[in-house]
Write a protein that holds these residues in place. Structure first.
Motif, PDB file in Angstrom:
ATOM      1  N   LYS A   8       0.808  -1.224   0.000  1.00 21.22           N
ATOM      2  CA  LYS A   8       0.000   0.000   0.000  1.00 21.22           C
ATOM      3  C   LYS A   8       0.840   1.273   0.000  1.00 21.22           C
ATOM      4  CE  LYS A   8      -3.661  -2.468   2.461  1.00 21.22           C
ATOM      5  NZ  LYS A   8      -4.634  -2.467   3.574  1.00 21.22           N
ATOM      6  N   MET A   9       1.975   1.245  -0.675  1.00 16.47           N
ATOM      7  CA  MET A   9       2.821   2.432  -0.750  1.00 16.47           C
ATOM      8  C   MET A   9       2.139   3.568  -1.508  1.00 16.47           C
ATOM      9  SD  MET A   9       5.537   1.781   0.981  1.00 16.47           S
ATOM     10  CE  MET A   9       6.511   3.197   0.482  1.00 16.47           C
ATOM     11  N   ASP A  10       1.176   3.234  -2.339  1.00 17.06           N
ATOM     12  CA  ASP A  10       0.468   4.273  -3.088  1.00 17.06           C
ATOM     13  C   ASP A  10      -0.413   5.136  -2.202  1.00 17.06           C
ATOM     14  OD1 ASP A  10      -2.581   2.910  -3.568  1.00 17.06           O
ATOM     15  OD2 ASP A  10      -0.944   1.536  -3.168  1.00 17.06           O
ATOM     16  N   GLY A  55       7.221  -1.905  -7.621  1.00 17.95           N
ATOM     17  CA  GLY A  55       8.022  -2.818  -6.812  1.00 17.95           C
ATOM     18  C   GLY A  55       7.689  -4.287  -6.958  1.00 17.95           C
ATOM     19  N   ILE A  56       6.624  -4.649  -7.692  1.00 19.73           N
ATOM     20  CA  ILE A  56       6.221  -6.051  -7.790  1.00 19.73           C
ATOM     21  C   ILE A  56       7.243  -6.867  -8.575  1.00 19.73           C
ATOM     22  CG2 ILE A  56       4.443  -7.624  -8.618  1.00 19.73           C
ATOM     23  CD1 ILE A  56       3.582  -6.016  -6.221  1.00 19.73           C
ATOM     24  N   HIS A  58      11.155  -4.949   0.306  1.00 18.71           N
ATOM     25  CA  HIS A  58      10.613  -4.402  -0.930  1.00 18.71           C
ATOM     26  C   HIS A  58       9.432  -3.495  -0.611  1.00 18.71           C
ATOM     27  CE1 HIS A  58      12.877  -7.325  -3.480  1.00 18.71           C
ATOM     28  NE2 HIS A  58      12.766  -8.072  -2.390  1.00 18.71           N
ATOM     29  N   LEU A  59       9.409  -2.313  -1.215  1.00 14.92           N
ATOM     30  CA  LEU A  59       8.285  -1.395  -1.105  1.00 14.92           C
ATOM     31  C   LEU A  59       7.411  -1.574  -2.339  1.00 14.92           C
ATOM     32  CD1 LEU A  59      10.164   1.834   0.064  1.00 14.92           C
ATOM     33  CD2 LEU A  59       9.348  -0.091   1.448  1.00 14.92           C
ATOM     34  N   THR A  60       6.121  -1.890  -2.153  1.00 12.61           N
ATOM     35  CA  THR A  60       5.278  -2.250  -3.282  1.00 12.61           C
ATOM     36  C   THR A  60       3.913  -1.579  -3.210  1.00 12.61           C
ATOM     37  OG1 THR A  60       4.256  -4.174  -2.200  1.00 12.61           O
ATOM     38  CG2 THR A  60       6.358  -4.536  -3.338  1.00 12.61           C
ATOM     39  N   SER A  61       3.263  -1.572  -4.351  1.00 15.83           N
ATOM     40  CA  SER A  61       1.867  -1.166  -4.448  1.00 15.83           C
ATOM     41  C   SER A  61       1.172  -2.155  -5.382  1.00 15.83           C
ATOM     42  CB  SER A  61       1.742   0.257  -5.011  1.00 15.83           C
ATOM     43  OG  SER A  61       0.410   0.530  -5.387  1.00 15.83           O
ATOM     44  N   SER A  62       0.203  -2.881  -4.849  1.00 16.96           N
ATOM     45  CA  SER A  62      -0.532  -3.838  -5.674  1.00 16.96           C
ATOM     46  C   SER A  62      -1.426  -3.124  -6.674  1.00 16.96           C
ATOM     47  CB  SER A  62      -1.375  -4.756  -4.781  1.00 16.96           C
ATOM     48  OG  SER A  62      -0.558  -5.472  -3.877  1.00 16.96           O
ATOM     49  N   ARG A 100      -4.854   8.457  -1.432  1.00 18.01           N
ATOM     50  CA  ARG A 100      -3.652   8.943  -0.740  1.00 18.01           C
ATOM     51  C   ARG A 100      -3.996   9.635   0.575  1.00 18.01           C
ATOM     52  NH1 ARG A 100       1.240   9.019  -3.218  1.00 18.01           N
ATOM     53  NH2 ARG A 100       1.298   8.644  -5.472  1.00 18.01           N
ATOM     54  N   LEU A 101      -3.165   9.387   1.574  1.00 18.66           N
ATOM     55  CA  LEU A 101      -3.327  10.077   2.851  1.00 18.66           C
ATOM     56  C   LEU A 101      -2.912  11.541   2.703  1.00 18.66           C
ATOM     57  CD1 LEU A 101      -1.789   7.417   5.278  1.00 18.66           C
ATOM     58  CD2 LEU A 101      -4.186   7.710   4.651  1.00 18.66           C
ATOM     59  N   ARG A 102      -3.675  12.388   3.328  1.00 24.01           N
ATOM     60  CA  ARG A 102      -3.328  13.813   3.373  1.00 24.01           C
ATOM     61  C   ARG A 102      -3.272  14.209   4.840  1.00 24.01           C
ATOM     62  NH1 ARG A 102      -6.846  17.173  -0.921  1.00 24.01           N
ATOM     63  NH2 ARG A 102      -5.196  18.677  -0.398  1.00 24.01           N
TER      64      ARG A 102
END
Length: 556
Positions: free
Chosen positions: A222-224, A263-264, A254-258, A369-371
């Motif tokens: 959930k890096m996105d 990063g996948i 590894h930093l990923t976003s599904s 995205r978090l703000r």
């Protein structure tokens, strides 16, 4: 052993006496092969004749045909019993880990298929079940619950310690954890998933209890969702530093976003390199994104691997409901024949999802995205009494509510101190004087302070029973002092001096000191104080990675 039939003409070399004329069909003599064949010579004082009416095998030295037959049957029976015992022992050993594969399961959630209870996971109508069984396609069925989940319905199924209130509970969190107990005895490659928004709450510090000595690849999901302009290199260093503090040895991070597939491909390369003929197990806490990660993994692998491409047709279901996967789901994803396993999430009682009603679960799942919500800030509409109080003394003496799940009593801070909240947008921030906080919460919980949503749920709500007194020391006013993470929700960052706060009495000459808070949460929920995560554009400016000293490693 089958006997051989000898013609009468061959007996002249064996018996010294004359043989009268006889028809070959009137006499059969059987000879059994033995390890040391011996010849028996018959001696008599009278002329010997062989009568057609004499019983075969005549004489004390020769066993009868009945005795021979019985001996053969006894040998066959004894050997059969030995073989049957050996097969039973082998079956018992094999059933230790293969018993779960005997019953066909839903490919979406891993629940065993059945036709009895409509609301239960794994239910399929009788007609569909019979048709798929006839064509040997039971492992290609999606159960009724998975169909509803795929259309956005929130259907919980997990109860017990770490389970969820509301709705029916068909399996306990302890039973799901038991389904993972065999992994530590397997020769496997473990891919451990951690949610970046709930890093501490989803980390599974005791993952070795499940993984055993198997090698682990750490994947952050959930890096996105992190704020825009976040420097991922800084976040990667922060994750490595936090992992070292937890003393978890991993092969790689590894930093990923599904969602965006960032990063996948790196994870795919690492898995191909390290699996070495072993099955691959995806482990993680509930709702950390395992099924979404597997779908992204198969999507990336399918470009070069036809096996992974075919596996995408029957992939695990994705849902915002914690506890979507209820059993291990084997997936044929590799050319070498190894399995990729989607596993049930580990349900943790100390996360916010374990205490709120099932209908409020979507409020805890950020969709964009978090703000960071900075408090105080110039753009907020506050009561005049609160605004005047904040201009003179800042946040001291105020209580800040983060929805109905968190209360922060500010006891002692600098006039320029601010808090930045990172979490679901559904949770609104409200502030009142601390002396009025108890009455305000009792009146507004379920109405203005949500979740819980609605007065009916608020009447059964346990309240904010856990209190933690925090004394936070700061040495640098130019950067956040720490993060206070709420398990299963998010975190707020503590900034000693916010130069844009517009306080009339600046104290920028202060360089060190202590800030004091009391944080209230529901009883089982845990609170973590950690080094600040470098998010946003400003995070890359103040963050400085450093190696842990030996003293710090001994303490952590």
């Amino acid at each position: 052993m089958a006997p051989k039939l000898l013609a009468l003409s061959s007996l002249s070399s064996i018996c010294p006496f004359p043989i009268p004329n006889s028809s070959p069909s009137s006499l059969n003599i059987y000879k059994f092969h033995t390890p040391k064949p011996t010849l028996i010579f018959c001696k008599s004082t009278e002329p010997q004749t062989i009568s057609e009416s004499e019983p075969e095998g005549y004489g004390a030295a020769a066993p009868t045909r009945g005795d021979i037959y019985l001996q053969r049957q006894q040998v066959v029976a004894a050997s059969s019993s030995v073989l049957a015992t050996t097969k039973k022992k082998k079956k018992k050993k094999d059933n230790i880990f293969k018993i779960s594969n005997l019953a066909p399961c839903c490919y979406g959630c891993g629940a065993p298929l059945h036709t009895s209870e409509v609301d239960a996971p794994g239910y399929v109508d009788q007609e569909t079940y019979d048709l798929k069984k006839k064509h040997h396609q039971l492992r290609k069925i999606l159960c009724g619950r998975c169909r509803l989940l795929s259309h956005g319905h929130m259907i919980t199924a997990v109860g017990g310690n770490g389970g969820y209130s509301g709705g029916k509970q068909f399996v306990t969190a302890e039973e799901l954890r038991e389904k993972l107990s065999h992994v530590r005895h397997e020769k496997a490659l473990v891919v451990k998933l951690v949610d970046i928004v709930d890093f501490n709450g989803s980390f599974l510090a005791r993952v070795r209890d499940l993984a055993g000595a198997n090698p682990i690849i750490l994947v952050i999901t959930k890096m996105d969702l992190l704020p825009k302009d976040t420097d991922l290199n800084c976040v990667g260093d922060w994750v490595v530093e936090a992992t070292m503090k937890k003393k978890l040895n991993v092969l790689s991070v590894h930093l990923t976003s599904s969602k965006s597939l960032v990063g996948i491909s790196g994870v795919v390369s690492e898995i191909q390199k390290e699996k070495k003929g072993r099955d691959v197990y995806i482990l993680g806490s509930a709702n950390v994104g395992k099924s979404a990660f597997i779908n992204a993994l198969l999507n990336t692998m399918s470009y070069k691997d036809p096996v992974a491409a075919s596996a995408r047709k029957y992939k695990p279901i994705q849902s915002a409901v914690p506890g979507t996967t209820l059993g291990p789901i084997p997936i044929d994803a590799f050319l070498g024949g190894e399995k990729l396993y989607d596993t049930p999430g580990v349900h943790l009682h100390h996360r916010q999802a374990a205490v709120i009603h099932a209908e409020d679960l979507p409020a805890l799942a950020p969709q964009s995205r978090l703000r960071g919500q900075v408090f105080p800030s110039s753009g907020q509409n506050l009561d005049s009494q609160i605004a005047n109080r904040m201009r003179s003394s800042g946040l001291s003496g105020l209580s800040i509510f983060w929805g109905g799940l968190v209360r922060i009593d500010v006891l002692k801070v600098l006039p320029e101190t601010c808090l930045t909240f990172y979490g679901p947008k559904a949770l609104q921030i409200h502030v009142v004087p601390t002396e009025e906080a108890d009455e305000f919460y009792q009146k507004e919980v379920g109405v203005l302070l949500t979740p819980p949503t609605g007065k009916e749920k608020a009447d059964d709500w346990m309240g904010l029973e856990t209190k933690r007194h925090l004394q936070i020391k700061y040495e640098d006013i130019e950067r956040p002092t720490c993060d206070v993470a709420i398990s299963g929700l998010g975190w707020f960052s503590v900034v000693p001096v916010n130069k844009s706060a517009g306080i009339s009495n600046p104290v920028s000459e202060v360089t060190a000191g202590e800030l004091t808070f009391i944080v209230h949460v529901p009883k089982p929920v845990e609170i973590f104080v950690r080094s600040p995560m470098p998010v946003g554009k400003a995070g890359g400016q103040w963050y400085d990675y450093r190696e842990l000293t030996e003293e710090e490693l001994e303490i952590t």
